[in-house]
Design a protein around this motif. Structure first.
Motif, short mmCIF file in Angstrom:
data_model
loop_
_atom_site.label_atom_id
_atom_site.label_comp_id
_atom_site.label_asym_id
_atom_site.label_seq_id
_atom_site.Cartn_x
_atom_site.Cartn_y
_atom_site.Cartn_z
N ARG A 1 0.80 -1.22 0.00
CA ARG A 1 0.00 0.00 0.00
C ARG A 1 0.83 1.28 0.00
O ARG A 1 0.28 2.38 -0.02
CB ARG A 1 -0.91 0.00 1.23
CG ARG A 1 -2.10 -0.95 1.12
CD ARG A 1 -3.16 -0.41 0.18
NE ARG A 1 -3.65 0.86 0.67
CZ ARG A 1 -4.52 0.98 1.66
NH1 ARG A 1 -5.01 -0.09 2.26
NH2 ARG A 1 -4.91 2.18 2.05
N LEU A 2 2.14 1.14 0.04
CA LEU A 2 2.97 2.34 0.17
C LEU A 2 2.85 3.27 -1.02
O LEU A 2 2.92 4.49 -0.87
CB LEU A 2 4.44 1.94 0.39
CG LEU A 2 4.74 1.34 1.78
CD1 LEU A 2 6.21 0.98 1.89
CD2 LEU A 2 4.34 2.30 2.89
N GLU A 3 2.64 2.72 -2.21
CA GLU A 3 2.54 3.57 -3.39
C GLU A 3 1.22 4.33 -3.43
O GLU A 3 1.18 5.50 -3.81
CB GLU A 3 2.69 2.72 -4.66
CG GLU A 3 4.13 2.31 -4.93
CD GLU A 3 4.30 1.67 -6.29
OE1 GLU A 3 3.42 1.89 -7.15
OE2 GLU A 3 5.28 0.95 -6.48
N THR A 4 0.13 3.67 -3.04
CA THR A 4 -1.18 4.33 -3.08
C THR A 4 -1.45 5.16 -1.84
O THR A 4 -2.33 6.01 -1.83
CB THR A 4 -2.32 3.29 -3.24
OG1 THR A 4 -2.25 2.36 -2.15
CG2 THR A 4 -2.20 2.55 -4.56
N GLY A 5 -0.69 4.91 -0.78
CA GLY A 5 -0.86 5.68 0.44
C GLY A 5 -1.60 4.88 1.50
O GLY A 5 -2.50 4.09 1.19
N MET A 6 -1.23 5.12 2.75
CA MET A 6 -1.81 4.38 3.86
C MET A 6 -1.87 5.29 5.07
O MET A 6 -0.88 5.94 5.43
CB MET A 6 -0.92 3.15 4.16
CG MET A 6 -1.43 2.24 5.24
SD MET A 6 -0.24 0.92 5.53
CE MET A 6 -1.36 -0.44 5.81
N SER A 7 -3.05 5.36 5.68
CA SER A 7 -3.18 6.22 6.86
C SER A 7 -2.49 5.59 8.07
O SER A 7 -2.27 4.38 8.12
CB SER A 7 -4.66 6.45 7.17
OG SER A 7 -5.25 5.25 7.66
#
Length: 428
Positions: A157-163
């Motif tokens: 998920r690091l590329e799409t972003g993670m809260s």
């Protein structure tokens, strides 16, 4: 050291990863093991049946199963296998979902059998009293960011972003395992293979906080032989709730599986023995067109998820389209099943006065039904003369008689044209 439970799970194709020492632990003593279920919906679906069956086999082997419903983790949302963050649920919705899932879990496990009676726990019960500062001080310090970053559920998920909320999920789930280890001597967590990272975070937390030893076992994620997603139908998820997926549709889902999938699914989702399954496969291979394997799978799982009565109704409903059936069979099924069976057939709405004023069957089947079934009165007449028209499974003998139709559920009747063409008429 081999263990009977692990051997059972292996021949059924239900072991993907297993922590070293798991078999020794299961052979040493009655072991408490748990599986977590997040309350993202007010029903479990058939994908959830894999971890449910892990608990069933655990109990059948003499161990103690614990089903954890995630009142707390449901507020966070598991990022495993997800490309985007789950929508947040409010407390009322979560509690509604939790209560619905609890009722379903109670169908599969024995809650009154002494030492290895099943339990259902809710992680909100222990998280509600823990402050954020207490959690990051007493738990967060034991697991490094490097360790958490190494998990696939994070890396993917690091590329799409993670809260930050999602990032902490594995720590929250890890604490569940630690809590159950302390409070219920729980030594094993099971789940789908996508949960491996979250589960071993729990074993690591137990090791670092209290120098304890705990174990992990995961099952493969189910895939269909043709590559399509397991557990999905044209209408979306196949749910265990009869209101969301009727027993008829549930039964049909399993009945329509491919031979290769049926051979796989009957091992995972039923409690039939190896000898029984191999005998069914032999019988199936000798006459594949009889679909012996699919029928055995569909019947077994429909009874356990729903009931024998629901299975009988589903079989009766299936025969309405695909086999011999009678007017009495048609009249005996409920409205939801009726609509599910004939969902794909042409449907016509008429008024009660149109039905009452129809002078004969020719008039009713052409003019009144908007010429959907027959395009002309001549076509109706020819089919009626040849005995090719039935209403509610009863052949029309006198085409000139005034139509007297007993409505199904007080508002429907079924027209059959020839052997395979059906039309559902709704009288408004």
């Amino acid at each position: 050291m081999s263990n009977p439970l692990v051997e059972e799970l292996k021949w059924r194709g239900m072991v993907h990863d297993m922590m070293p020492g798991t078999e020794e632990q299961l052979s040493k003593e009655v072991t408490t093991g748990y599986v977590g279920f997040d309350p993202t919906a007010d029903s479990l679906h058939i994908g959830n049946l894999v971890p449910v069956m892990l608990l069933v086999h655990l109990q059948r082997a003499g161990h103690k199963p614990v089903a954890l419903v995630g009142g707390a983790t449901g507020m966070v949302g598991d990022p495993s296998g997800k490309s985007a963050e789950r929508p947040m649920l409010d407390l009322d919705k979560l509690n509604h979902n939790l209560n619905s899932q609890k009722k379903q879990l109670q169908k599969f496990l024995n809650f009154d059998c002494g030492e290895n009676s099943a339990e259902i726990v809710n992680n909100y019960d222990w998280f509600k009293d823990i402050s954020f500062l207490d959690f990051i001080r007493d738990t967060g310090k034991h697991i490094t960011v490097n360790y958490m970053m190494s998990k696939d559920s994070v890396k993917n998920r690091l590329e799409t972003g993670m809260s930050f909320t999602e990032f902490t999920y594995q720590l929250v789930q890890g604490y569940d395992f630690y809590h159950l280890y302390n409070e219920k001597n729980c030594r094993l967590q099971m789940g789908g293979s996508d949960q491996w990272g979250n589960i071993v975070t729990g074993t690591e937390l137990i090791r670092r906080k209290v120098q304890g030893e705990a174990f992990a076992l995961t099952a493969p994620l189910i895939k269909k032989a043709d590559g399509s997603k397991f557990g999905k139908s044209e209408g979306g998820n196949v749910w265990l709730d009869a209101e969301k997926t009727s027993p008829y549709k549930f039964y049909q889902y399993w009945l329509n599986t491919s031979d290769e999938d049926a051979s796989n699914f009957i091992r995972i989702f039923t409690l039939l023995s190896k000898e029984e399954i191999e005998a069914l496969e032999k019988e199936h291979n000798e006459a594949p067109h009889l679909r012996v394997l699919q029928k055995a799978l569909a019947e077994d799982i429909t009874v356990r998820v729903h009931s024998k009565e629901d299975l009988d109704t589903a079989i009766k409903a299936s025969n309405l389209l695909f086999g011999k059936s009678t007017t009495e069979d048609l009249e005996s099924i409920d409205e939801n099943t009726l609509l599910a069976v004939f969902e794909g057939v042409p449907q016509v709405d008429i008024t009660a006065s149109e039905l009452a004023e129809a002078e004969g069957y020719i008039d009713l089947l052409s003019t009144t039904t908007k010429e959907v079934i027959f395009k002309s009165k001549g076509e109706v007449r020819r089919m009626l003369q040849g005995g090719g028209v039935s209403i509610n499974k009863a052949k029309i003998e006198d085409m000139n008689a005034k139509p007297e139709i007993k409505l199904l559920q007080d508002k429907y009747f079924l027209v059959q044209k020839g052997k395979k063409n059906y039309y559902l008429i709704t009288v408004q």
